[in-house]
Design a protein around this motif. Structure first.
Motif, PDB file in Angstrom:
ATOM      1  N   SER A 116       0.746  -1.155   0.154  1.00 19.96           N
ATOM      2  CA  SER A 116       0.046   0.072   0.008  1.00 19.96           C
ATOM      3  C   SER A 116       0.737   1.155  -0.026  1.00 19.96           C
ATOM      4  O   SER A 116       1.851   1.346   0.786  1.00 19.96           O
ATOM      5  CB  SER A 116      -0.877   0.055   1.363  1.00 19.96           C
ATOM      6  OG  SER A 116      -1.600   1.162   1.430  1.00 19.96           O
ATOM      7  N   GLY A 118      -0.308   4.358   0.664  1.00 21.80           N
ATOM      8  CA  GLY A 118      -1.072   5.394   1.311  1.00 21.80           C
ATOM      9  C   GLY A 118      -0.343   5.541   2.499  1.00 21.80           C
ATOM     10  O   GLY A 118       0.279   4.821   3.139  1.00 21.80           O
ATOM     11  N   THR A 119      -0.615   6.877   3.388  1.00 19.42           N
ATOM     12  CA  THR A 119      -0.221   7.209   4.655  1.00 19.42           C
ATOM     13  C   THR A 119      -0.587   6.448   5.692  1.00 19.42           C
ATOM     14  O   THR A 119      -0.117   6.219   6.783  1.00 19.42           O
ATOM     15  CB  THR A 119      -0.467   8.602   5.066  1.00 19.42           C
ATOM     16  OG1 THR A 119      -2.040   8.701   4.985  1.00 19.42           O
ATOM     17  CG2 THR A 119       0.185   9.462   4.269  1.00 19.42           C
ATOM     18  N   GLU A 175      -6.979   0.795   4.817  1.00 16.12           N
ATOM     19  CA  GLU A 175      -8.162   1.619   4.756  1.00 16.12           C
ATOM     20  C   GLU A 175      -8.749   2.012   6.129  1.00 16.12           C
ATOM     21  O   GLU A 175      -8.798   1.010   6.879  1.00 16.12           O
ATOM     22  CB  GLU A 175      -8.969   1.266   3.648  1.00 16.12           C
ATOM     23  CG  GLU A 175      -9.815  -0.034   4.077  1.00 16.12           C
ATOM     24  CD  GLU A 175     -11.077  -0.542   2.774  1.00 16.12           C
ATOM     25  OE1 GLU A 175     -10.844   0.104   1.877  1.00 16.12           O
ATOM     26  OE2 GLU A 175     -11.707  -1.155   3.227  1.00 16.12           O
ATOM     27  N   TYR A 198     -11.530   6.115   3.663  1.00 14.91           N
ATOM     28  CA  TYR A 198     -10.255   6.586   3.325  1.00 14.91           C
ATOM     29  C   TYR A 198      -9.442   5.474   3.212  1.00 14.91           C
ATOM     30  O   TYR A 198      -9.261   4.592   4.017  1.00 14.91           O
ATOM     31  CB  TYR A 198      -9.994   7.746   4.198  1.00 14.91           C
ATOM     32  CG  TYR A 198     -10.919   8.936   4.583  1.00 14.91           C
ATOM     33  CD1 TYR A 198     -10.869   9.970   3.538  1.00 14.91           C
ATOM     34  CD2 TYR A 198     -11.701   8.773   5.776  1.00 14.91           C
ATOM     35  CE1 TYR A 198     -11.836  11.051   3.972  1.00 14.91           C
ATOM     36  CE2 TYR A 198     -12.501   9.731   5.881  1.00 14.91           C
ATOM     37  CZ  TYR A 198     -12.625  10.890   5.103  1.00 14.91           C
ATOM     38  OH  TYR A 198     -13.699  12.042   5.293  1.00 14.91           O
ATOM     39  N   ARG A 199      -8.317   5.832   2.139  1.00 14.96           N
ATOM     40  CA  ARG A 199      -7.158   4.864   2.186  1.00 14.96           C
ATOM     41  C   ARG A 199      -5.789   5.774   2.596  1.00 14.96           C
ATOM     42  O   ARG A 199      -4.687   5.213   2.598  1.00 14.96           O
ATOM     43  CB  ARG A 199      -6.902   4.828   0.672  1.00 14.96           C
ATOM     44  CG  ARG A 199      -8.073   3.880   0.074  1.00 14.96           C
ATOM     45  CD  ARG A 199      -7.281   2.366  -0.008  1.00 14.96           C
ATOM     46  NE  ARG A 199      -8.612   1.588  -0.491  1.00 14.96           N
ATOM     47  CZ  ARG A 199      -8.157   0.742  -1.690  1.00 14.96           C
ATOM     48  NH1 ARG A 199      -7.062   0.921  -2.442  1.00 14.96           N
ATOM     49  NH2 ARG A 199      -9.195  -0.027  -2.130  1.00 14.96           N
ATOM     50  N   ASP A 200      -6.144   7.137   3.063  1.00 14.32           N
ATOM     51  CA  ASP A 200      -4.986   7.558   3.692  1.00 14.32           C
ATOM     52  C   ASP A 200      -5.485   8.148   5.145  1.00 14.32           C
ATOM     53  O   ASP A 200      -6.449   8.212   5.420  1.00 14.32           O
ATOM     54  CB  ASP A 200      -4.677   8.956   2.679  1.00 14.32           C
ATOM     55  CG  ASP A 200      -3.923   8.603   1.572  1.00 14.32           C
ATOM     56  OD1 ASP A 200      -2.943   7.981   1.737  1.00 14.32           O
ATOM     57  OD2 ASP A 200      -4.384   8.878   0.326  1.00 14.32           O
ATOM     58  N   LYS A 287      -7.511   2.496  -7.983  1.00 16.83           N
ATOM     59  CA  LYS A 287      -7.396   2.469  -6.691  1.00 16.83           C
ATOM     60  C   LYS A 287      -6.506   1.180  -6.157  1.00 16.83           C
ATOM     61  O   LYS A 287      -5.707   1.288  -5.233  1.00 16.83           O
ATOM     62  CB  LYS A 287      -8.676   2.564  -5.943  1.00 16.83           C
ATOM     63  CG  LYS A 287      -9.384   3.747  -6.064  1.00 16.83           C
ATOM     64  CD  LYS A 287      -8.959   4.815  -5.272  1.00 16.83           C
ATOM     65  CE  LYS A 287      -9.308   4.870  -4.099  1.00 16.83           C
ATOM     66  NZ  LYS A 287      -8.787   6.040  -3.164  1.00 16.83           N
TER      67      LYS A 287
END
Length: 429
Positions: A116, A118-119, A175, A198-200, A287
């Motif tokens: 992943s 994301g953050t 997520e 959200y993914r972040d 995504k």
């Protein structure tokens, strides 16, 4: 367990298949008001096996046609080998009755796990949960309107896709998702339901989302009458924007085009011959790095200034149309528009901020829903209203759409916060 499933498929003489493995670790928290009522950890491992059955179909004087039927079944780790075999045999038998014209399945190679990006990925699900829970309740500071309950799910998911044509790929998803209910007691007792994903680690976006939900619920408690029936300049905003644009996403799908539900072709101006409002550009967002079939996915331009650039779809319908299989997209990005919200909300308008169920029909282009909360402006006074419904057609308004400069973001949409639509029929008092 994938090797065990493969052995069963080999023993059953099934040559073509796809195995989707989902391994999910989650932390789930349930709140009553601001108090944690329940916390639990879950671990899920499940498999979906899709089997393909080739056969010949007799067409009389025209001769035989090659078919490729398919059927899917879920397999669980608790099942023994005989239970797995029985489930797969049943699915393969069912596939023999699915008369889809033959198509080429996805081929590929073994690839390393895609982490992943994301953050959320840099921290544990517990740490992510703590920060997002703090953001969820940051704006919950009033007695008159408040969050009466909430659920938050912090997930780490590993998906693996294996098929008989060499595909063996996997990727990680981190997520945060959830839902919450806002309550306002006066002047009437109302509740509103909200979701987020959200993914972040976007704590500011969640805080702002809750802040707006609290304001909306307080306005809903004051709303008592429906707008008068008639035609209005309608402003749609927030969560409804993704649904509104769904018309173009669906119409550009290979399945709809092959089955002649849509006449879209690449290079076609789909926004109408004369665009007086904002020209529409839509970017399909990948995504995930792979589709459910294992097709590598990337961002693609769906529309560019109203012109169709991409037809998207799975391997079956892409093969029928003789185009590149792209996978099916669910997330989009849209450039912001030309008009500030302050200017959009001048003059007379009906700004609908909440529907009971807003829908867009991809076949006809009709959209609408029952109004839960809207703000009616007669040019000087703004009044909260509730009740009545909207019933418009995207074919009537797509040439005159005006989008806001302000941006909105949620799990599957990033783009203009609002769109202004002229002469929309509203059923009311």
């Amino acid at each position: 367990m994938i090797d065990q499933i493969r052995n069963v498929l080999l023993q059953e003489g099934i040559d073509d298949y796809t195995i989707n493995e989902v391994s999910q670790e989650s932390v789930e928290c349930f709140f009553i008001r601001r108090k944690l009522d329940l916390k639990r950890r879950t671990n899920l491992l499940e498999y979906t096996v899709t089997v393909f059955c080739p056969f010949e179909k007799e067409n009389g004087a025209e001769g035989n046609s090659s078919m490729l039927g398919s059927s899917s079944v879920q397999i669980f780790p608790e099942m023994d080998e005989e239970e797995i075999a029985s489930a797969i045999r049943s699915a393969y038998h069912g596939a023999s009755f699915v008369a889809n014209p033959w198509y080429e399945l996805v081929s590929g190679t073994t690839q390393a796990l895609v982490p992943s990006n994301g953050t959320l990925a840099g921290q544990s699900p517990e740490e992510n949960m703590k920060k997002m829970a703090e953001a969820l309740f940051a704006a919950d500071t009033q007695d008159a309107v408040f969050l009466n309950s909430a659920e938050i799910f912090s997930k780490r998911i590993i998906k693996r896709i294996v098929n008989a044509r060499g595909v063996d790929v996997s990727y990680e998803i981190c997520e945060i998702s959830g839902e919450y209910v806002v309550q306002c007691n006066a002047p009437q007792d109302v509740e509103t339901y909200h979701q987020f994903s959200y993914r972040d680690l976007d704590t500011e976006a969640l805080r702002k989302d809750v802040e707006e939900a609290l304001e909306m619920t307080q306005a809903r408690a004051k709303a008592k009458v429906a707008p008068k029936a008639g035609k209005y300049r309608v402003i749609l905003s927030g969560e409804e924007m993704r649904t509104f644009f769904q018309y173009y996403i669906n119409r550009a799908g290979a399945g709809m085009i092959y089955q002649k539900y849509s006449g879209y072709q690449t290079g076609m101006q789909v926004q109408g011959e004369e665009v007086k409002g904002d020209e529409l550009t839509i970017i399909l967002k990948a995504k995930d790095p792979y589709s459910q079939e294992g097709i590598p996915m990337k961002d693609r331009t769906l529309l560019e200034k109203g012109v169709l650039r991409t037809i998207h779809g799975d391997s079956r319908f892409a093969h029928y149309l003789k185009i590149e299989p792209t996978g099916t997209y669910t997330s989009i990005s849209v450039p912001v528009g030309t008009m500030p919200m302050a200017q959009m909300k001048s003059g007379c308008y009906l700004h609908i901020v909440s529907f009971s169920d807003f829908q867009m029909d991809p076949f006809t282009g009709y959209f609408g829903g029952e109004i839960r909360l809207a703000f009616l402006c007669d040019g000087s006074t703004v009044t909260p209203v509730t009740g009545g419904s909207v019933n418009g057609s995207i074919m009537d308004v797509q040439g005159n759409m005006v989008f806001s400069q302000e941006r909105y973001k949620n799990g599957k949409y990033e783009g203009p916060f609002a769109v202004s639509l002229e002469e929309i029929p509203v059923a009311g008092s």
